[in-house]
Scaffold this active site. Sequence first.
Site, PDB file in Angstrom:
ATOM      1  N   GLY A  41       0.831  -1.198   0.000  1.00 52.15           N
ATOM      2  CA  GLY A  41       0.000   0.000   0.000  1.00 52.15           C
ATOM      3  C   GLY A  41       0.861   1.243   0.000  1.00 52.15           C
ATOM      4  O   GLY A  41       2.093   1.164   0.101  1.00 52.15           O
ATOM      5  N   SER A  43       2.584   4.862   1.090  1.00 51.65           N
ATOM      6  CA  SER A  43       3.214   5.373   2.302  1.00 51.65           C
ATOM      7  C   SER A  43       2.136   5.993   3.189  1.00 51.65           C
ATOM      8  O   SER A  43       1.288   6.755   2.727  1.00 51.65           O
ATOM      9  CB  SER A  43       4.256   6.440   1.932  1.00 51.65           C
ATOM     10  OG  SER A  43       4.832   7.005   3.084  1.00 51.65           O
ATOM     11  N   SER A  48       2.746  -0.898   8.332  1.00 54.32           N
ATOM     12  CA  SER A  48       3.567  -1.296   9.478  1.00 54.32           C
ATOM     13  C   SER A  48       2.728  -1.410  10.745  1.00 54.32           C
ATOM     14  O   SER A  48       2.859  -2.371  11.518  1.00 54.32           O
ATOM     15  CB  SER A  48       4.703  -0.293   9.692  1.00 54.32           C
ATOM     16  OG  SER A  48       5.606  -0.302   8.602  1.00 54.32           O
ATOM     17  N   SER A 115       6.063  -1.845  -2.131  1.00 57.37           N
ATOM     18  CA  SER A 115       6.127  -2.782  -3.260  1.00 57.37           C
ATOM     19  C   SER A 115       5.186  -2.348  -4.383  1.00 57.37           C
ATOM     20  O   SER A 115       4.162  -2.989  -4.619  1.00 57.37           O
ATOM     21  CB  SER A 115       5.844  -4.220  -2.812  1.00 57.37           C
ATOM     22  OG  SER A 115       4.690  -4.326  -2.015  1.00 57.37           O
TER      23      SER A 115
END
Length: 206
Positions: A41, A43, A48, A115
């Site tokens: 996804g 930033s 995270s 990614s």
Amino acid sequence: MAELPSVNPTSDNITRAEGHVDGVARAAVTGHRGRTVWFTGLSGSGKSTLAFAVEEVLIERGVAAYVLDGDNVRMGLNRDLGFSPDDRTENVRRIGEVCRLFQDAGLVVLTAFISPYRSDRNAVRALHPMGSFLEVHVDTPIEVCEERDVKGLYAKARAGQISDFSGISAPYEVPVAPDLRVDTSRSLADCVEEVLEALNAEGSDV
């Protein structure tokens, strides 16, 4: 987008070594199969945060789990890579190989990488045995991502100060058919539960 590197090693003088312990034997020790959960996804989308929250629940349940975070990996293993298309592809290739090793060892490994290229994510999936790879698109609206951006990276990208920022000055190819989509602008607890349900639906016993 850069082409994927050749899958062949540079030397002809190496042979794969095969051990005597298989996934069934490892699962007998850990109580579950190894899996890779690949969070992708923009930033600030919450990759995270979600990965670490899922890891915490898994560990509480006695599941051997570990998070590979994009920034953390770039501080060590991939510190020689930048953000060009070629470097992004190599970044994902390397971590995909690490995930495959973790998965083969019987861990549930959770990754948090932008990614951005679909072909790179598909290549990582192809490394894994059928049913052991779960792609989760953290599909949080870009407006929410920008609101969370304490580093001001989106503002810099929109001002032309960052040339390789996914979603603004560099492409982000949205997954066409991920195994799961979540939006972390909703309840984090709900998102965690959705990921765990998706894992259990594949028979991971977590």
